[in-house]
Scaffold this active site. Structure first.
Site, PDB file in Angstrom:
ATOM      1  N   GLY A 144     -10.463   3.784  -4.574  1.00  0.00           N
ATOM      2  CA  GLY A 144      -9.472   3.574  -4.958  1.00  0.00           C
ATOM      3  C   GLY A 144      -8.026   3.471  -4.219  1.00  0.00           C
ATOM      4  O   GLY A 144      -7.371   2.626  -4.481  1.00  0.00           O
TER       5      GLY A 144
ATOM      6  N   TRP B 211      -8.054  -0.535  -4.877  1.00  0.00           N
ATOM      7  CA  TRP B 211      -7.300  -0.725  -6.210  1.00  0.00           C
ATOM      8  C   TRP B 211      -5.891  -0.826  -6.002  1.00  0.00           C
ATOM      9  O   TRP B 211      -5.190  -1.482  -6.874  1.00  0.00           O
ATOM     10  CB  TRP B 211      -7.229   0.600  -6.985  1.00  0.00           C
ATOM     11  CG  TRP B 211      -6.891   1.098  -8.789  1.00  0.00           C
ATOM     12  CD1 TRP B 211      -6.936   0.071  -9.347  1.00  0.00           C
ATOM     13  CD2 TRP B 211      -4.944   1.172  -8.434  1.00  0.00           C
ATOM     14  NE1 TRP B 211      -5.807   0.444 -10.901  1.00  0.00           N
ATOM     15  CE2 TRP B 211      -4.569   1.197 -10.588  1.00  0.00           C
ATOM     16  CE3 TRP B 211      -4.483   1.708  -7.953  1.00  0.00           C
ATOM     17  CZ2 TRP B 211      -3.839   1.410 -10.941  1.00  0.00           C
ATOM     18  CZ3 TRP B 211      -3.529   2.266  -8.744  1.00  0.00           C
ATOM     19  CH2 TRP B 211      -3.051   2.257 -10.197  1.00  0.00           C
ATOM     20  N   HIS B 212      -5.562  -0.341  -4.955  1.00  0.00           N
ATOM     21  CA  HIS B 212      -3.942  -0.327  -4.650  1.00  0.00           C
ATOM     22  C   HIS B 212      -3.590  -1.248  -4.181  1.00  0.00           C
ATOM     23  O   HIS B 212      -1.915  -2.318  -4.481  1.00  0.00           O
ATOM     24  CB  HIS B 212      -3.431   1.060  -3.728  1.00  0.00           C
ATOM     25  CG  HIS B 212      -2.804   2.342  -4.486  1.00  0.00           C
ATOM     26  ND1 HIS B 212      -4.066   2.534  -4.803  1.00  0.00           N
ATOM     27  CD2 HIS B 212      -2.376   2.697  -4.629  1.00  0.00           C
ATOM     28  CE1 HIS B 212      -3.860   3.742  -5.118  1.00  0.00           C
ATOM     29  NE2 HIS B 212      -2.881   4.059  -5.602  1.00  0.00           N
ATOM     30  N   GLY B 213      -4.091  -2.459  -3.646  1.00  0.00           N
ATOM     31  CA  GLY B 213      -3.714  -3.515  -3.354  1.00  0.00           C
ATOM     32  C   GLY B 213      -5.090  -4.201  -2.779  1.00  0.00           C
ATOM     33  O   GLY B 213      -5.410  -3.957  -2.227  1.00  0.00           O
TER      34      GLY B 213
ATOM     35  N   PHE C 203       0.935  -3.556  -7.965  1.00  0.00           N
ATOM     36  CA  PHE C 203      -0.895  -3.244  -8.075  1.00  0.00           C
ATOM     37  C   PHE C 203      -1.093  -3.265  -9.587  1.00  0.00           C
ATOM     38  O   PHE C 203      -2.372  -2.868  -9.793  1.00  0.00           O
ATOM     39  CB  PHE C 203      -0.586  -1.618  -7.463  1.00  0.00           C
ATOM     40  CG  PHE C 203       0.044  -0.918  -6.432  1.00  0.00           C
ATOM     41  CD1 PHE C 203      -0.418  -1.941  -5.618  1.00  0.00           C
ATOM     42  CD2 PHE C 203       1.096   0.031  -6.068  1.00  0.00           C
ATOM     43  CE1 PHE C 203       0.371  -1.614  -4.294  1.00  0.00           C
ATOM     44  CE2 PHE C 203       1.408   0.082  -4.643  1.00  0.00           C
ATOM     45  CZ  PHE C 203       1.390  -0.412  -4.310  1.00  0.00           C
TER      46      PHE C 203
END
Lengths: 365, 465
Positions: free
Chosen positions: B325, B328-330, B465
């Site tokens: 997770g 997923w943001h970067g 993102f």
């Protein structure tokens, strides 16, 4: 209630901005009219009291379409028509003291709007321009113009947007009626006028009316030629080599010259890329270079690995950008690469005419 | 095109709405899909629409074939095809640069070079919102494969689900069962806008973004721009300021998206529920970026075994979910570290029965402190910068220095934000349909100011993102 309040507040802002815009347009027309008076063979004295940015903007509005235009900081300001060996009116030097990418954008936009694009643009780029830690604030006075170019550039990446260029320009002008920074400037300008004080930029108008002389009458004073190039005052030109050398070493260690705190300014790099791509997309030949330092200044700078890394970062970026856009780039930071010798410098970063001329010839040949 | 731009507010949105109000049935769905594609074309580069349309077409047909196919083998292959396509695209556009950089650094340690040409091949621009629409279509395909939902047989409706512009670029991450039936309903009945609730919520989101998040960003960025040598007071202010910046930025965007959805008569899912009122790390993740949390829970955590396994395995599942997770943001290992931090908090919270014995105030403050410390990993560009920031927080460069006007302004904003997030109700809890005259005028003034300030505004943080 909600909708009416929003509409009322925004209407007040639009009214104030429209009033100030109308006043500004009237003033700009007067400046343009005065700028026409500066003819080849004449020089503008006492321009130090004028707003150099607004002067160059006004001149670019009125000069005949030049074949070659130079953008850069003071380090390119001495480049003149005679140096390039082109005909009168074929070259314009849009250099500025402390000129940065943002200044080039605004001045380029003037030519674009007029449809007076040159065949060739010479860009003199300074290493310090890409140093995020180096405060450069002068261009902020036309930050809205810069934003407009950048926004329009981003929008123009969408299909068909380029064909909508003129309409988009009008749209961006309309947007400024709802801009907070424009609103602030409008209020301050209207307040000045209401108090009977001269409007900002009035000095260019006065200077153009009052301080025009034939080039032959400049008599060792600092002046600007009709092609935008600078004539330096005698005291500056007549310095001895020793004086220049010690000044060069001092410069290399100074805040402005030293690149030891260099941090890459990606935002400015993006803006340069946008400007450069725009020029290339319009079929303009772009030649760019990093101007030379005085040999003594370069020796000091290149000894420090942090300075060397900063120069390398700029040169690498410029080389890649040139490769991507099919432009020409030369790194003349090391004066030996031209070559220029000590006697051809006025201080740590400004070279004399002979060195500037040799740099330009190598670039343009 | 940003929601907080005049192009969107004055040109795009009115035109799209005016036309949409006159249409019904397939033409309405076609118009919404077309408007969404145009919106996306202006979200950065026009070619962003190519991978989105490819995903839409592939997943539309794959879902139908999965539904038609009864044999488990081919069904699994079809699922694998969609997963490979979606995750492969995400891996290329989003993570290839990270992997190449990591490989480059690894090889450099061995004294080897990666050819420049290879590196350039992976220097790609990240299409805005790719993480959002990829996850949406993935959940749809998995649900069809699991037999939880029928495949959508109307391509335009499916395209509308993937690309519906209010949620396309930065969420809320909307599931098919939340949007596809609503698109079907408005196609049948026409649009029934909730004008007041929609416009008011949009305005609140705009004010959160422009008046709070952007102001905080302007004050924080200079502090975090150079080598971090801040005194502890400034380092903490920057950290708290960032905690509020990211919250108001992202929740502001979500409010705007939900408000826009309401103008089309569509209710998008809630994405934030006052996360800084959370009383534990688990509670925080039930309140922060809720649509992503629930997605990760349903499609990753439960798939890994969820809670129905040994305690050790459950901890592993939690950590794996949070690390992925985070990533997923970067595309930076600092995001993985942020996920690890939160995974560790969740595991610790589960293993600490004494947490429940703390008073509500302590639970809330401790959760806020731990979450805020985690933002260091999120904001730092590298582990070096993160380390420097932690050192500053600990007072490595002194406790305090003379304060400037900017520092005082930041302190005032941080205190104001703290009061808002703790004392004010969530924007979705406000009775927007029946606001009194004074709040309406206040909101109108905030909206007008936002419009003036947004002219040359920054991008939303979550766009990356």
């Amino acid at each position: 209630m909600f909708g009416a309040t929003v509409a009322l507040l925004l209407a007040v802002v639009v009214a104030v901005n429209s009033l100030a815009a109308w006043d500004r347009l009237t003033h700009e027309r007067r400046v343009r009219a005065a700028a026409v008076q500066l003819q080849p063979g004449q020089a503008l004295l006492g321009y130090r009291d004028s707003d150099e940015r607004r002067f160059q903007q006004a001149r670019l509005e009125v000069v005949p379409r030049p074949r070659v235009v130079a953008f850069g900081s003071s380090r390119i300001m001495s480049a003149s028509t005679a140096m390039l060996g082109v005909g009168s009116g074929e070259f314009y030097n849009a250099g500025l003291s402390g000129g940065t990418v943002e200044d080039f954008i605004v001045l380029w936009s003037v030519l674009e709007r007029r449809g007076a694009l040159p065949d060739t643009v010479v860009l003199a780029i300074d290493n310090w321009e890409f140093n995020r830690m180096h405060p450069q604030l002068r261009w902020l006075e036309w930050a809205d113009e810069v934003s407009r170019f950048v926004d329009a550039g981003a929008a123009s990446r969408a299909p068909f947007a380029r064909a909508l260029g003129p309409a988009m320009y009008r749209w961006y002008q309309l947007k400024e009626l709802l801009s907070y920074s424009v609103f602030k400037a409008s209020l301050s300008e209207l307040r000045r006028l209401s108090r009977g004080r001269p409007r900002r930029g009035a000095e260019i108008f006065e200077s153009l009316r009052r301080d025009l002389v034939p080039e032959s009458d400049v008599a060792g004073r600092r002046a600007l030629r009709a092609d935008g190039s600078i004539m330096y005052e005698r005291a500056y030109v007549d310095q001895t080599a020793e004086q220049v050398r010690s000044e060069a070493v001092r410069y290399a260690a100074s805040f402005r010259g030293n690149l030891g705190d260099f941090q890459w300014d990606a935002e400015r790099a993006t803006r340069l890329e946008l400007l450069w791509s725009d020029m290339r997309a319009r079929g303009v030949r772009v030649v760019a270079y990093l101007p030379p330092y005085h040999p003594a200044a370069w020796a000091v700078l290149s000894r420090d690995p942090r300075n060397a890394a900063a120069v390398r970062a700029t040169a690498t970026f410029m080389t890649r950008l040139a490769d991507r856009t099919g432009a020409r780039f030369a790194n003349f930071t090391d004066p030996a690469s031209i070559p220029c010798v000590e006697e051809e410098f006025l201080d740590g970063s400004h070279s004399r005419d002979s060195c500037v001329e040799r740099s330009l010839r190598r670039l343009l040949d | 095109m940003l929601f907080s731009s005049l192009e969107f507010l004055v040109l795009f949105m009115p035109l799209v709405l005016v036309v949409a109000l006159r249409l019904r049935g397939q033409p309405l769905l076609r118009w919404i899909a077309l408007a969404s594609v145009v919106f996306y074309a202006f979200a950065g580069h026009w070619w962003f629409i190519v991978p989105m349309l490819a995903t839409t077409m592939v997943d539309y047909w794959v879902a139908i074939y999965i539904e038609q196919e009864r044999r488990p083998g081919p069904r699994a292959w079809l699922l694998a095809l969609s997963l490979a396509g979606n995750l492969g695209m995400l891996a290329y556009f989003k993570y290839s640069g990270l992997f190449v950089r990591t490989a480059e650094q690894g090889l450099a340690l061995l004294g080897l070079d990666v050819p420049t040409a290879t590196v350039r091949w992976f220097e790609v621009v990240l299409p805005a919102g790719i993480s959002f629409y990829t996850f949406q279509t993935l959940s749809y395909i998995i649900d069809v494969w699991r037999g939880h939902t029928p495949a959508v047989r109307n391509f335009v409706q499916f395209a509308g689900f993937v690309s519906f512009f209010p949620h396309l670029v930065a969420g809320p991450l909307t599931r098919h069962h939340q949007l596809v039936p609503q698109l079907g309903r408005i196609a049948e009945t026409g649009i029934d806008p909730r004008w007041r609730a929609g416009i008011m919520l949009f305005s609140i989101g705009l004010a959160k973004k422009v008046l709070i998040a952007d102001r905080l960003g302007n004050l924080i960025d200079p502090l975090l721009g150079g080598p971090l040598e801040l005194d502890a007071a400034r380092a903490w202010l920057a950290l708290l300021g960032y905690a509020f910046q990211i919250y108001f930025d992202f929740s502001g965007y979500s409010d705007m998206a939900i408000g826009l959805g309401r103008l089309f008569g569509i209710e998008l899912p809630q994405n934030f529920n006052s996360p800084y009122k959370a009383v534990s790390p688990s509670d925080f993740w039930r309140r922060w970026h809720m649509t992503l949390s629930f997605w990760l829970r349903d499609y990753l955590y439960i798939t890994l075994g969820g809670n129905r396994c040994s305690p050790a395995r459950r901890r592993f599942n939690l950590m794996a979910t949070m690390v992925l997770g985070g990533l997923w943001h970067g595309a930076n290992w600092t995001f993985a570290a942020w996920g690890t931090w939160h995974g560790a908090l969740l595991v610790l919270h589960q293993s600490l029965p004494s947490w429940e014995r703390l008073s509500g105030v302590w639970q809330r403050n401790l959760t806020f402190l731990l979450v805020t410390l985690g933002w260091v990993f999120f904001r730092a560009e590298s582990f070096t910068q993160g380390g420097q920031w932690f050192a500053c927080l600990a007072g490595a460069h002194g406790v305090t220095a003379p304060w400037t006007t900017e520092t005082l302004a930041l302190a005032a904003l941080v205190v104001g934000c703290l009061a808002i997030v703790r004392a004010c109700p969530n924007s979705l809890e406000l009775p927007l349909d029946r606001l009194g005259a004074v709040p309406q005028i206040g909101l109108a003034a905030a909206t007008a100011t936002s419009v003036l300030l947004m002219n040359y505004g920054s991008k939303f943080l979550y766009f990356q993102f």
